[in-house]
Scaffold this motif. Structure first.
Motif, mmCIF file in Angstrom:
data_model
loop_
_atom_site.group_PDB
_atom_site.id
_atom_site.type_symbol
_atom_site.label_atom_id
_atom_site.label_comp_id
_atom_site.label_asym_id
_atom_site.label_seq_id
_atom_site.Cartn_x
_atom_site.Cartn_y
_atom_site.Cartn_z
ATOM 1 N N VAL A 40 0.938 -1.287 -0.101
ATOM 2 C CA VAL A 40 -0.065 0.035 0.090
ATOM 3 C C VAL A 40 1.020 1.094 -0.080
ATOM 4 C CG1 VAL A 40 -1.713 1.281 1.368
ATOM 5 C CG2 VAL A 40 -1.917 -0.962 1.043
ATOM 6 N N LEU A 41 1.933 1.320 0.872
ATOM 7 C CA LEU A 41 2.958 2.424 0.892
ATOM 8 C C LEU A 41 3.523 2.572 -0.587
ATOM 9 C CD1 LEU A 41 4.266 4.661 2.555
ATOM 10 C CD2 LEU A 41 5.960 2.972 3.092
ATOM 11 N N ILE A 42 4.085 1.551 -1.066
ATOM 12 C CA ILE A 42 4.670 1.620 -2.280
ATOM 13 C C ILE A 42 3.750 2.297 -3.431
ATOM 14 C CG2 ILE A 42 5.564 0.213 -4.323
ATOM 15 C CD1 ILE A 42 6.756 -1.382 -2.419
ATOM 16 N N TRP A 43 2.486 1.607 -3.493
ATOM 17 C CA TRP A 43 1.513 2.216 -4.476
ATOM 18 C C TRP A 43 1.020 3.881 -3.853
ATOM 19 C CZ3 TRP A 43 -3.105 -1.659 -5.848
ATOM 20 C CH2 TRP A 43 -2.385 -2.634 -6.343
ATOM 21 N N ILE A 44 1.108 3.993 -2.888
ATOM 22 C CA ILE A 44 0.845 5.628 -2.613
ATOM 23 C C ILE A 44 1.872 6.431 -3.103
ATOM 24 C CG2 ILE A 44 0.324 7.431 -0.467
ATOM 25 C CD1 ILE A 44 -0.835 5.104 0.900
ATOM 26 N N VAL A 45 3.245 6.044 -2.756
ATOM 27 C CA VAL A 45 4.364 6.551 -3.262
ATOM 28 C C VAL A 45 4.574 6.949 -4.694
ATOM 29 C CG1 VAL A 45 6.791 7.067 -3.232
ATOM 30 C CG2 VAL A 45 5.743 6.474 -0.993
ATOM 31 N N PHE A 46 4.215 5.920 -5.375
ATOM 32 C CA PHE A 46 4.277 5.847 -6.888
ATOM 33 C C PHE A 46 3.124 6.677 -7.346
ATOM 34 C CE2 PHE A 46 7.452 2.240 -6.972
ATOM 35 C CZ PHE A 46 8.256 2.806 -7.531
ATOM 36 N N GLU A 47 2.051 6.677 -6.774
ATOM 37 C CA GLU A 47 0.794 7.531 -7.339
ATOM 38 C C GLU A 47 1.175 8.964 -7.123
ATOM 39 O OE1 GLU A 47 -2.878 8.451 -8.890
ATOM 40 O OE2 GLU A 47 -1.269 6.797 -9.216
ATOM 41 N N ILE A 48 1.895 9.323 -5.960
ATOM 42 C CA ILE A 48 2.276 10.711 -5.791
ATOM 43 C C ILE A 48 3.402 11.332 -6.602
ATOM 44 C CG2 ILE A 48 3.263 12.213 -4.239
ATOM 45 C CD1 ILE A 48 2.078 10.681 -1.790
ATOM 46 N N LEU A 49 4.006 10.435 -7.043
ATOM 47 C CA LEU A 49 5.226 10.725 -7.948
ATOM 48 C C LEU A 49 4.548 10.927 -9.463
ATOM 49 C CD1 LEU A 49 8.059 8.698 -6.312
ATOM 50 C CD2 LEU A 49 7.615 11.300 -6.237
ATOM 51 N N SER A 52 -0.210 8.470 -13.067
ATOM 52 C CA SER A 52 -0.530 7.297 -14.224
ATOM 53 C C SER A 52 -0.564 5.936 -13.556
ATOM 54 C CB SER A 52 0.373 7.406 -15.233
ATOM 55 O OG SER A 52 -0.312 8.667 -16.067
ATOM 56 N N PHE A 53 0.017 5.903 -12.295
ATOM 57 C CA PHE A 53 0.302 4.625 -11.597
ATOM 58 C C PHE A 53 -0.754 3.685 -11.346
ATOM 59 C CE2 PHE A 53 1.481 1.681 -8.376
ATOM 60 C CZ PHE A 53 2.536 0.969 -8.794
ATOM 61 N N LEU A 54 -1.749 4.378 -10.874
ATOM 62 C CA LEU A 54 -2.848 3.603 -10.524
ATOM 63 C C LEU A 54 -3.975 3.581 -11.429
ATOM 64 C CD1 LEU A 54 -3.215 4.148 -6.581
ATOM 65 C CD2 LEU A 54 -2.415 2.326 -7.632
ATOM 66 N N THR A 55 -3.739 3.971 -12.636
ATOM 67 C CA THR A 55 -4.722 3.670 -13.761
ATOM 68 C C THR A 55 -5.055 2.444 -14.140
ATOM 69 O OG1 THR A 55 -3.140 4.056 -15.552
ATOM 70 C CG2 THR A 55 -4.063 6.238 -14.515
ATOM 71 N N SER A 56 -6.276 2.114 -14.559
ATOM 72 C CA SER A 56 -6.755 0.937 -15.033
ATOM 73 C C SER A 56 -5.915 0.274 -16.030
ATOM 74 C CB SER A 56 -8.172 0.787 -15.709
ATOM 75 O OG SER A 56 -8.930 1.257 -14.769
ATOM 76 N N ARG A 57 -5.216 1.194 -17.039
ATOM 77 C CA ARG A 57 -4.275 0.719 -18.087
ATOM 78 C C ARG A 57 -2.983 0.247 -17.622
ATOM 79 N NH1 ARG A 57 -2.339 3.591 -23.621
ATOM 80 N NH2 ARG A 57 -1.001 2.203 -24.389
ATOM 81 N N ASN A 58 -2.390 0.973 -16.502
ATOM 82 C CA ASN A 58 -1.205 0.851 -15.772
ATOM 83 C C ASN A 58 -1.157 -0.653 -14.983
ATOM 84 O OD1 ASN A 58 1.742 1.421 -15.490
ATOM 85 N ND2 ASN A 58 0.971 1.487 -13.509
ATOM 86 N N GLY A 363 6.709 1.245 -11.413
ATOM 87 C CA GLY A 363 6.612 2.214 -11.146
ATOM 88 C C GLY A 363 7.960 3.198 -11.426
ATOM 89 N N MET A 364 9.162 2.345 -11.396
ATOM 90 C CA MET A 364 10.550 2.691 -11.648
ATOM 91 C C MET A 364 10.345 3.227 -13.265
ATOM 92 S SD MET A 364 12.683 3.186 -9.266
ATOM 93 C CE MET A 364 12.955 2.560 -7.725
ATOM 94 N N ALA A 365 9.778 2.273 -14.027
ATOM 95 C CA ALA A 365 9.862 2.570 -15.551
ATOM 96 C C ALA A 365 8.861 3.726 -15.887
ATOM 97 C CB ALA A 365 9.091 1.101 -16.062
ATOM 98 N N LEU A 366 7.721 3.758 -14.913
ATOM 99 C CA LEU A 366 6.791 5.314 -15.252
ATOM 100 C C LEU A 366 7.727 6.487 -14.962
ATOM 101 C CD1 LEU A 366 3.429 4.199 -13.810
ATOM 102 C CD2 LEU A 366 4.087 4.393 -16.291
ATOM 103 N N LEU A 367 8.590 6.332 -13.890
ATOM 104 C CA LEU A 367 9.416 7.647 -13.557
ATOM 105 C C LEU A 367 10.562 7.637 -14.458
ATOM 106 C CD1 LEU A 367 9.299 7.129 -9.700
ATOM 107 C CD2 LEU A 367 7.806 8.789 -11.424
ATOM 108 N N ASN A 368 10.753 6.590 -15.306
ATOM 109 C CA ASN A 368 12.014 6.905 -16.142
ATOM 110 C C ASN A 368 13.341 6.696 -15.494
ATOM 111 O OD1 ASN A 368 10.760 6.782 -18.662
ATOM 112 N ND2 ASN A 368 10.605 9.006 -18.615
ATOM 113 N N ALA A 369 13.504 5.820 -14.163
ATOM 114 C CA ALA A 369 14.260 5.706 -13.549
ATOM 115 C C ALA A 369 15.449 5.049 -13.843
ATOM 116 C CB ALA A 369 13.842 5.272 -12.011
ATOM 117 N N PRO A 370 16.731 4.859 -13.549
ATOM 118 C CA PRO A 370 17.678 4.348 -14.128
ATOM 119 C C PRO A 370 17.609 2.870 -13.667
ATOM 120 C CG PRO A 370 18.677 5.864 -12.505
ATOM 121 C CD PRO A 370 17.238 6.203 -12.879
ATOM 122 N N THR A 371 18.332 1.874 -14.512
ATOM 123 C CA THR A 371 18.234 0.509 -13.785
ATOM 124 C C THR A 371 19.116 0.468 -12.379
ATOM 125 O OG1 THR A 371 18.265 -0.232 -16.189
ATOM 126 C CG2 THR A 371 19.082 -1.982 -14.414
#
Length: 401
Positions: A40-49, A52-58, A363-371
């Motif tokens: 739940v915490l991970i989802w909240i953090v990525f949704e804030i950042l 698009s994280f919690l959209t149906s498509r993602n 979530g990292m992919a959505l943020l374009n974070a490095p590997t």
């Protein structure tokens, strides 16, 4: 001197009561709660950042991405329950996908190709289980050698081209199609009815055996939370294209193996062997048979995961079964809460662990974070999970569990 026990209970300090709840948590009674809260915490953090994280498509993409290593994580969980480890599970999955692709490419019936791909994992798992159990070679060495050998076999199957495309629509539909909305709701209704039936049956069985029944509050809480999760997930996924078939395959195998582990003699034997193999042997359990069967099941689950992965990519390649898949599969089992020391955990843990790993990668992919950032985060979470497992294991010993 006479002591009033009822009065003693009433005068118990709040600190003592809170310590009792803390001991129950650290002792592992609520083993899935920390993972669920972390998710739940991970989802909240990525949704804030990224909103698009919690959209149906993602979320639909997340289900497809995690289906393969979720299935492998289920197989790895069974191995960990024995106190063993399987380092070949990703390579076995690659073999299953390769056999599927080669047979389908040669015009073999798609259902025959799927069965053959799954059975390849059964055979490889049986082979490794025999080597570990009968010849008593450590599972770490056997499966490490198996990983190398099976990747060599993968090159033999696929050839120098490096990729075998899958053109069959039936096979590609495993990860490419979605359930109709009405069917997904029917499955949710059936699942809820089965959960209610199981709760009533468990209560009646405990009363018949003279055991104290589980509290009604905890039973209803579990049912309500499960219903909320299933209904919420179905609404979100149906808002896009529907529930992915690959996700349904994952859930079906999780439910099936969870039932085997929790409601059958064989499942109880797995926990007994993982907890104390010598005590299990003295109790009359066929320890060798249990070990071989678990490795066989794990190999089968790995191959099924490979089939789902090949369907998602539309091909089998020599890049399948790489180190990322192996690490994600083991991490899914361990982060979910299955003990590395054996005898403790649940197949459901693998599903939660796969959700955690999948959410981080997605979530990292959505943020374009490095590997590098992804690896650092996953490594830190895995280390924390193993540390928590070690601590809870010591605490359970202190509590006599």
């Amino acid at each position: 001197m006479t002591v009033n026990i009822g009065q003693a209970k009433q005068t118990q300090t709040p600190a003592a009561r809170s310590t009792s709840v803390f001991d129950r948590l650290i002792g592992g009674e609520f083993q899935q709660l920390p993972v669920f809260l972390s998710l739940v915490l991970i989802w909240i953090v990525f949704e804030i950042l990224n909103n698009s994280f919690l959209t149906s498509r993602n979320l639909s993409n997340l289900v497809l991405q995690m289906a393969e290593y979720g299935l492998l994580g289920v197989g790895e969980t069974l191995i960990l329950l024995l106190g063993e480890i399987d380092l070949s599970i990703a390579a076995v999955s690659a073999i299953g996908g390769a056999i599927l692709a080669v047979l389908a490419g040669n015009g073999v019936n798609p259902y025959v190709a799927i069965i053959a791909g799954a059975l390849s994992g059964t055979v490889l798992g049986l082979f490794q289980g025999f080597w570990v159990t009968v010849l008593r070679v450590p599972s770490f060495i056997v499966t490490l050698a198996g990983s190398l050998a099976f990747l060599g076999l993968l090159f033999v199957l696929i050839g120098q081209e490096g990729t075998v495309p899958i053109m069959n629509n039936t096979i590609n539909a495993i990860a490419g199609n979605y359930l109709p909305d009405w069917l997904s709701w029917v499955l949710v209704a059936v699942a809820l009815l089965l959960m209610v039936w199981a709760a009533v049956r468990d209560r009646a069985k405990r009363q018949k055996l003279g055991l104290p029944p589980k509290s009604a509050a905890s039973t209803w809480t579990k049912l309500i939370l499960s219903a909320a999760v299933m209904i919420g997930a179905t609404v979100l996924l149906n808002a896009y294209q529907g529930v992915p078939i690959a996700g349904l395959v994952l859930i079906v195998f999780v439910v099936l193996l969870a039932w085997i582990c929790q409601s059958t003699a064989f499942g109880r034997h797995i926990y007994a062997v993982g907890g104390n193999a010598e005590a299990a042997r003295r109790a009359g359990i066929n320890v060798k048979g249990v070990r071989i069967m678990v490795f066989t099941l794990a190999g089968t689950m790995a191959a099924i995961g490979g089939i789902v992965g090949a369907s998602r990519l539309g091909a089998a390649s020599t890049a399948s079964g790489g180190s990322d898949l192996l690490m994600d599969s083991i991490a899914a089992a361990v982060i979910g809460g299955t003990s590395l020391f054996g005898g403790y955990g649940s197949v459901w843990n693998a599903l939660l662990g796969a959700l955690v790993i999948g959410s981080i990668e997605n979530g990292m992919a959505l943020l374009n974070a490095p590997t590098s950032t992804k690896y650092l985060v996953e490594g830190a979470i895995l280390l924390l999970a193993v540390t928590f497992d070690t601590f809870t294991r010591m605490r359970r010993k202190q509590l006599g569990r």
